[in-house]
Design an enzyme around this catalytic site. Structure first.
Site, mmCIF file in Angstrom:
data_model
loop_
_atom_site.group_PDB
_atom_site.id
_atom_site.type_symbol
_atom_site.label_atom_id
_atom_site.label_comp_id
_atom_site.label_asym_id
_atom_site.label_seq_id
_atom_site.Cartn_x
_atom_site.Cartn_y
_atom_site.Cartn_z
ATOM 1 N N TYR A 40 -46.217 -30.360 47.698
ATOM 2 C CA TYR A 40 -45.172 -30.461 46.586
ATOM 3 C C TYR A 40 -43.852 -29.629 46.888
ATOM 4 O O TYR A 40 -42.525 -29.158 46.163
ATOM 5 C CB TYR A 40 -45.943 -29.611 45.079
ATOM 6 C CG TYR A 40 -46.990 -30.326 44.846
ATOM 7 C CD1 TYR A 40 -46.297 -31.920 44.469
ATOM 8 C CD2 TYR A 40 -48.230 -30.357 44.972
ATOM 9 C CE1 TYR A 40 -47.802 -33.166 43.784
ATOM 10 C CE2 TYR A 40 -49.366 -31.384 44.347
ATOM 11 C CZ TYR A 40 -48.857 -32.256 44.031
ATOM 12 O OH TYR A 40 -49.840 -33.473 43.288
ATOM 13 N N ASP A 87 -58.969 -27.964 44.858
ATOM 14 C CA ASP A 87 -59.523 -28.460 46.583
ATOM 15 C C ASP A 87 -59.642 -26.942 47.478
ATOM 16 O O ASP A 87 -60.605 -26.517 48.038
ATOM 17 C CB ASP A 87 -58.879 -29.269 47.492
ATOM 18 C CG ASP A 87 -58.932 -30.807 45.657
ATOM 19 O OD1 ASP A 87 -59.874 -31.313 46.222
ATOM 20 O OD2 ASP A 87 -57.756 -31.052 45.563
ATOM 21 N N HIS A 122 -48.230 -32.933 54.606
ATOM 22 C CA HIS A 122 -48.674 -34.109 53.691
ATOM 23 C C HIS A 122 -47.122 -34.147 52.419
ATOM 24 O O HIS A 122 -46.661 -32.452 52.485
ATOM 25 C CB HIS A 122 -49.920 -34.024 53.569
ATOM 26 C CG HIS A 122 -50.495 -32.555 52.748
ATOM 27 N ND1 HIS A 122 -50.800 -32.474 50.939
ATOM 28 C CD2 HIS A 122 -50.419 -31.101 53.313
ATOM 29 C CE1 HIS A 122 -51.035 -31.331 50.879
ATOM 30 N NE2 HIS A 122 -50.880 -30.584 52.213
ATOM 31 N N TYR A 156 -47.107 -36.505 37.412
ATOM 32 C CA TYR A 156 -47.594 -35.442 36.564
ATOM 33 C C TYR A 156 -47.906 -34.829 36.753
ATOM 34 O O TYR A 156 -46.806 -33.291 36.582
ATOM 35 C CB TYR A 156 -49.509 -35.565 36.756
ATOM 36 C CG TYR A 156 -49.998 -34.466 37.168
ATOM 37 C CD1 TYR A 156 -50.262 -34.978 38.462
ATOM 38 C CD2 TYR A 156 -50.460 -33.414 37.466
ATOM 39 C CE1 TYR A 156 -51.086 -34.842 40.127
ATOM 40 C CE2 TYR A 156 -51.112 -32.810 38.137
ATOM 41 C CZ TYR A 156 -51.004 -33.141 39.239
ATOM 42 O OH TYR A 156 -51.803 -32.519 40.330
ATOM 43 N N ARG A 157 -46.549 -34.324 39.321
ATOM 44 C CA ARG A 157 -46.192 -33.156 39.432
ATOM 45 C C ARG A 157 -45.376 -34.204 40.522
ATOM 46 O O ARG A 157 -45.379 -35.202 40.792
ATOM 47 C CB ARG A 157 -47.661 -32.669 39.983
ATOM 48 C CG ARG A 157 -47.236 -32.120 40.271
ATOM 49 C CD ARG A 157 -48.660 -31.011 40.603
ATOM 50 N NE ARG A 157 -48.747 -29.555 41.166
ATOM 51 C CZ ARG A 157 -50.071 -28.760 42.296
ATOM 52 N NH1 ARG A 157 -51.233 -29.216 41.327
ATOM 53 N NH2 ARG A 157 -49.814 -27.830 42.242
#
Ligand code: ADP
Length: 610
Positions: free
Chosen positions: A151, A213, A454, A535-536
């Site tokens: 993110y 995670d 990622h 959502y993000r």
């Protein structure tokens, strides 16, 4: 040449808690060391010299004034607490991550880069920093741990911003209440850190931390960005209780019970609302304040737990499966934020690079994935559901029998006996995480690509078969168009599910990065057309995603701008985060979207407002 010759930390030992607030707990040290070796084995990207002038000076201030301002801040905070970012951008890896940029950048690596990093030691010092930022009109960007990988990591949205690394010096656990199952933390407390402290105080059998995670993120950073964990407490924002916030103009407020005149110490963590408007919401996924303390609830040990794993053979099983999952989840027979993972991600979670399975070009063929899956202890499948039941054995038995009967309605469903699975199988990592023990297993699938990085696409939908199928097909089609392996996982919340699609890419390959970003932009737009929103999201997609929440002529965006201008008139705090720009930035082309991929900056900033 191997990258180890460029990255000195490749051979050094992994920092541990409690020596480093961002360190690994000793029980995970061996695993972290192995993870580090695998990351550096797959790394070919050299440590590049900086290609643009350093330090990056944010727009709106001259280089001389910027350097003068930093000297002034050094005098306030101490010489060692202000670092000018003029060195090569070392990417490190998860446990030794940079605080100057996104180690997994999808843009050119000189784009979203800090001009300097500062380390406040107290709320009072955070106040000094925002006042300084207003005086000099310098954008500042707060991070707690800076591990928001996928993110944007630690990167500021605006080049040259001064990053406020809160975690390094503000990392105390201020309170743990075994009676109330609450704690009060500062920004530098990670999930690993809280877990270790519970152990130190002999409280681990008494209460659990809800961990994501990976456990290296901070509790505050993860919560304000609305991250999730995998016990029944999964929704971190819903589980927090009361904030202390430094506003962009330097006032300090406490929300909830913390606002009581005496500071509300005894009720801070037990009742989130206090009295009056519930203002906490504006401090999550925003740029309206800097959170310096947060109350958080902890979960009582439920007196037993049992993981289970089911596999399903076909892609088409997704729809019927969701219809089975929804009533079970809403009635909490399925108790935690469980995961339904696609087999490509399961194969990648072996930690082996794609090249070990496939030497051709383009996406890995489905037959190859299934052949590889057939070699794994869980055997071939398309979907794997990882869940956990909680409570004493007779309670678990009751729920597990219902789940078993329901899941077996899908032809070809198999229940995997956990005791057939070896110790380092992904299942056991999910087992630990869902019972409050942080792990470091998850990043293995990032090794799928050399220099693996990622970035996530995370739309929300109801837990319904047609929605899951539509989103799955949308993602699959667009991934195929861009030649990218598709690795979806559905995380089932209480009434909604997040589809989390992680695109793994080589961050030293600019063509691959362009394709990944193109794929993401298409997925965001096409999902929005179908009525799905994220959502993000990642920093570079925030303007686009905010733009999809445009009902009633963008009324919500306008409301956010109004709040921004009232709370942060000079727009110094994290400009652009979550697509919210202060007045001085608006109308100058700072937004990123299609066609602006090469750059993150606009043309100039406006005059001082106050
Ligand atoms: P993590 O702690 O999970 O590594 P980060 O520190 O990277 O997460 O934080 C995630 C995002 O949330 C950051 O990019 C930042 O914009 C925001 N953020 C983090 N900590 C704070 C804070 N204490 N106050 C306000 N915003 C924050």
């Amino acid at each position: 040449m191997m990258a180890s010759s460029f990255e000195p930390e490749a051979t050094s030992s992994v920092p541990t808690l409690p020596d480093s607030h961002s360190g690994i707990p000793p029980y995970l040290l061996d695993k972290a060391t192995r993870a580090k070796t695998a990351v550096f084995e797959g790394r070919t990207k050299p440590l590049n010299p900086r290609t643009r002038e350093v330090p990056v000076v944010p727009q709106g201030i001259s280089r001389d004034d910027f350097l003068k301002a930093l000297e002034e801040l050094k005098a306030e905070l101490g010489e060692g607490n202000v670092e000018v970012n003029d060195k090569p951008l070392k990417d490190g890896w998860y446990m030794e991550h940079p605080n100057t940029h996104d180690m997994m950048t999808i843009l050119d690596e000189e784009e979203c880069v800090a001009g300097a990093v500062v380390y406040p030691g107290s709320t009072e010092e955070v106040v000094k920093i925002v006042k300084w930022a207003n005086k000099w009109l310098i954008p500042v960007f707060p991070i707690s741990m800076g591990r928001n990988l996928g993110y944007g990591g630690a990167a500021p949205r605006v080049r040259g911003s001064v990053t406020i690394d809160l975690g390094r010096r503000m990392n105390k656990i201020l309170d743990i209440s075994p009676q109330d199952y609450t704690c009060l933390v500062e920004p530098g407390v990670s999930f690993y850190g809280l877990y270790e402290e519970l152990g130190r105080r002999g409280l681990r059998d008494h209460m659990w931390v809800d961990t994501p995670d990976l456990g290296g993120g901070s509790i505050i950073g993860n919560t304000v960005d609305r991250g999730v964990g995998y016990t029944p407490y999964g929704d971190h924002w819903a589980c927090h209780s009361g904030l202390e916030v430094v506003l962009p103009t330097g006032e300090v407020i406490r929300t909830g019970m913390g606002a009581l005149t005496q500071g509300g110490e005894n009720t801070w963590g037990v009742f989130p609302y206090g009295f009056g408007p519930f203002s906490d919401g504006i401090f999550s996924q925003s740029n309206f304040g800097i959170v310096t303390k947060m109350g958080m609830t902890l979960m009582p040990n439920p007196g037993g737990h049992e993981s289970f794993m089911y596999t399903f053979p076909n892609e088409e099983d997704l729809g019927p499966l969701m219809e089975i999952i929804r009533p079970l989840r809403i009635s909490t027979i399925l108790e935690n934020v469980a995961q339904l993972r696609h087999v490509t991600q399961t194969v990648a979670a072996s930690g082996l690079p794609k090249s070990k399975f496939y030497s051709g070009t383009g996406t890995i063929p489905s037959e190859t994935i299934h052949r590889a899956a057939a070699q794994t202890p869980a055997g071939d499948h398309t979907w794997a559901y990882y869940g956990m039941c909680y409570g004493p054995s007779h309670i678990r038995a009751y729920k597990l029998a219902i789940i078993d009967a329901e899941f077996r309605k899908i032809p070809g469903c198999r229940k995997i006996d956990p005791f057939t699975l070896p110790e380092d199988e992904y299942f056991w990592s999910r087992d630990r995480i869902a019972s409050g023990t942080p792990d470091i297993h998850e990043l293995r699938w990032v090794n799928w690509a050399p220099n693996g990085a990622h970035i996530a696409f995370s739309p929300v939908s109801p837990i319904r078969g047609p929605d899951a199928t539509k989103l799955f097909q949308l993602g699959k089609r667009i991934h195929e168009q861009y030649g990218i392996d598709f690795m979806p996982a559905f995380c089932v919340g209480l009434r909604e599910m997040h589809l989390i699609v992680e695109i793994v890419f080589d961050r030293d390959d600019s063509e691959e990065k362009k394709r990944a970003l193109g794929c993401l932009r298409d997925m965001v737009d096409e999902a929005a057309k179908e009525g799905y929103g994220e959502y993000r999201t990642h920093l570079v997609l925030m303007d686009q995603v905010a733009g999809t929440y445009a009902w009633n002529d963008g009324a919500l965006g306008k409301f956010n701008e109004k709040l921004k201008d009232a709370l942060d008139p000079n727009g110094i705090l994290a400009p652009g985060r979550c697509g919210i720009w202060g007045k001085r930035y608006r109308g100058r082309g700072w937004e990123m979207g299609r066609g602006s991929e090469g750059r993150s900056e606009g043309k100039g900033v406006g005059e001082r407002v106050v």
